[in-house]
Scaffold this active site. Structure first.
Site, PDB file in Angstrom:
ATOM      1  N   GLY A 198       8.169 -43.653  45.682  1.00 13.48           N
ATOM      2  CA  GLY A 198       8.730 -45.367  45.844  1.00 13.48           C
ATOM      3  C   GLY A 198      10.149 -45.122  46.111  1.00 13.48           C
ATOM      4  O   GLY A 198      10.774 -45.823  45.770  1.00 13.48           O
ATOM      5  N   THR A 232      13.104 -48.178  48.959  1.00 13.61           N
ATOM      6  CA  THR A 232      13.553 -49.504  48.418  1.00 13.61           C
ATOM      7  C   THR A 232      13.692 -49.567  46.958  1.00 13.61           C
ATOM      8  O   THR A 232      13.217 -48.907  46.153  1.00 13.61           O
ATOM      9  CB  THR A 232      12.649 -50.483  48.991  1.00 13.61           C
ATOM     10  OG1 THR A 232      13.077 -51.813  48.874  1.00 13.61           O
ATOM     11  CG2 THR A 232      11.414 -50.388  48.109  1.00 13.61           C
ATOM     12  N   GLY A 233      14.576 -50.763  46.878  1.00 13.31           N
ATOM     13  CA  GLY A 233      14.897 -51.057  45.341  1.00 13.31           C
ATOM     14  C   GLY A 233      15.289 -49.929  44.442  1.00 13.31           C
ATOM     15  O   GLY A 233      16.157 -49.231  44.839  1.00 13.31           O
ATOM     16  N   TYR A 286      -1.465 -55.537  35.100  1.00 15.70           N
ATOM     17  CA  TYR A 286      -0.274 -54.752  35.221  1.00 15.70           C
ATOM     18  C   TYR A 286       0.147 -54.345  34.126  1.00 15.70           C
ATOM     19  O   TYR A 286       0.673 -53.157  33.488  1.00 15.70           O
ATOM     20  CB  TYR A 286       0.713 -55.916  35.711  1.00 15.70           C
ATOM     21  CG  TYR A 286       2.317 -55.510  35.762  1.00 15.70           C
ATOM     22  CD1 TYR A 286       2.485 -54.330  36.554  1.00 15.70           C
ATOM     23  CD2 TYR A 286       3.120 -55.645  34.868  1.00 15.70           C
ATOM     24  CE1 TYR A 286       3.979 -53.736  36.865  1.00 15.70           C
ATOM     25  CE2 TYR A 286       4.516 -55.124  34.980  1.00 15.70           C
ATOM     26  CZ  TYR A 286       4.686 -54.195  35.869  1.00 15.70           C
ATOM     27  OH  TYR A 286       6.189 -53.832  35.823  1.00 15.70           O
ATOM     28  N   GLY A 322      14.093 -47.106  43.293  1.00 20.62           N
ATOM     29  CA  GLY A 322      13.947 -45.957  43.991  1.00 20.62           C
ATOM     30  C   GLY A 322      14.904 -45.377  44.992  1.00 20.62           C
ATOM     31  O   GLY A 322      15.362 -44.138  44.698  1.00 20.62           O
TER      32      GLY A 322
END
Length: 339
Positions: A45, A48-49, A200, A51
């Site tokens: 991942g 983006t973000g 989650y 990662g």
């Protein structure tokens, strides 16, 4: 001119104090300056973000970065950007869909065949409170991506990690694990009403249980594994939570959230710390809240549950369990198609 000095001074003091408070609350930057030249890092991942920022930071420290992402167009774009910013040519985009056991196996096979070593594995990718849905293999999307996908990937790379020892595995979990519960009777929400929040939290608890059980199984190998809650970070991960969709939350609560929510760059610092810090050498099976070791929730310390989850996960993803079957493994779950 002098009449502007006081307002400017006050503004500077307030702004500076706000930065200091935010750094204090969010944990600040990784204190270690250690480089990782010659080391290979696999990050899931990473387009983006957190990662992406983790990949950028570790690339700037000299690492060979393998970015495993579902969206190859975005991954190639992120890899190119990181190469340009860090002047490190060894940043690569690779196809990896954690919602597909087939994709995970293909990715792991490529890594095992093409890479001389895997020194650091960062299981970063995740989904959060998304609508009800299933992975390609029929697993609950959040359990499948957040836990089962990384469980399979890590196991498939274990021999490479052992051969590369001392090596490190970092599993991104969440503070949400403290209200999580592993429902061994219905892991994939097939018998009860779907609750995206609980799904989650279950997956994040599974991350911590997996970390602790894996650490035990890797004793003496030179491979360490730790879990980390990166803090509250402003990324696309929370797009399904509905935060700030009301006028009240967007106007009244936003200023307070902005003091507590960190940027992806700061959100990456805990992963970077666990990956490179000299003081983390040999440390394994622990849970970190940002960059501070904390005891996880009591249910995350349940060794019986951790072994049971390992055995069920092994069967679900098509791996042979390393220990004899336990007497209590819960109802039979369907085997994933194609494995």
């Amino acid at each position: 001119m002098s009449r502007y000095i006081l307002p400017i001074s006050v503004f500077g003091t307030v702004a500076g104090s706000a930065v200091l408070i935010k750094n204090r609350v969010t944990g600040g930057r990784c204190p270690s300056k250690a480089g990782i030249k010659g080391k290979t890092v696999v990050i899931t991942g990473a387009n983006t973000g957190i990662g992406k920022e983790t990949a950028r930071e570790l690339a700037s420290r000299g690492g060979r970065i393998i970015m495993g992402c579902r969206d190859m167009e975005k991954c190639e774009e992120a890899a190119s950007e990181i190469r340009g910013k860090t002047l490190n040519p060894h940043v690569y985009a690779c196809q990896l869909d954690l919602a597909s056991m087939k994709s995970i196996r293909e990715f792991a096979e490529r890594i095992n065949q093409e890479e001389k070593s895997v020194d650091i594995l960062i299981n970063n990718a995740g989904v959060m409170r998304c609508p009800a849905g299933k992975t390609e293999d029929g697993f609950d999307m959040q359990l499948g991506v957040n836990h089962l996908g990384h469980f399979l990937l890590t196991n498939l790379l274990l021999e490479k990690l052992k051969d590369s020892a001392p090596s490190r595995v970092i599993n991104l979990s969440s503070l949400a694990h403290i209200v999580g519960k592993i429902d061994f009777d219905d892991l994939n929400w097939e018998r009860k009403k779907f609750d995206t929040k609980q799904a989650y939290c279950q997956s994040k608890l599974a991350n911590v249980l997996f970390t602790r059980e894996l650490a035990k199984r890797l004793e003496g190998t030179g491979v360490t594994v730790n879990a980390v809650h990166p803090g509250v970070v402003a990324t696309d991960l929370g797009r399904h939570t509905g935060l700030h969709q009301s006028q009240f939350s967007s106007t009244v609560l936003s200023p307070f959230f902005s003091m507590l929510v960190k940027s992806p760059e700061l959100g990456a610092q805990p992963s970077v710390f666990l990956a490179v810090a000299e003081e983390m050498a040999g440390v394994t099976g622990r849970y970190y809240d940002v960059m501070t070791e904390k005891e996880p929730a009591p249910q995350a310390l349940d060794d019986v549950a951790a072994r049971r989850l390992w055995e069920i996960s092994s069967r679900l993803v098509g791996l042979q369990a390393n220990t004899p079957p336990q007497a209590t493994t819960g109802p039979t779950e369907p085997e994933p198609a194609g494995n």
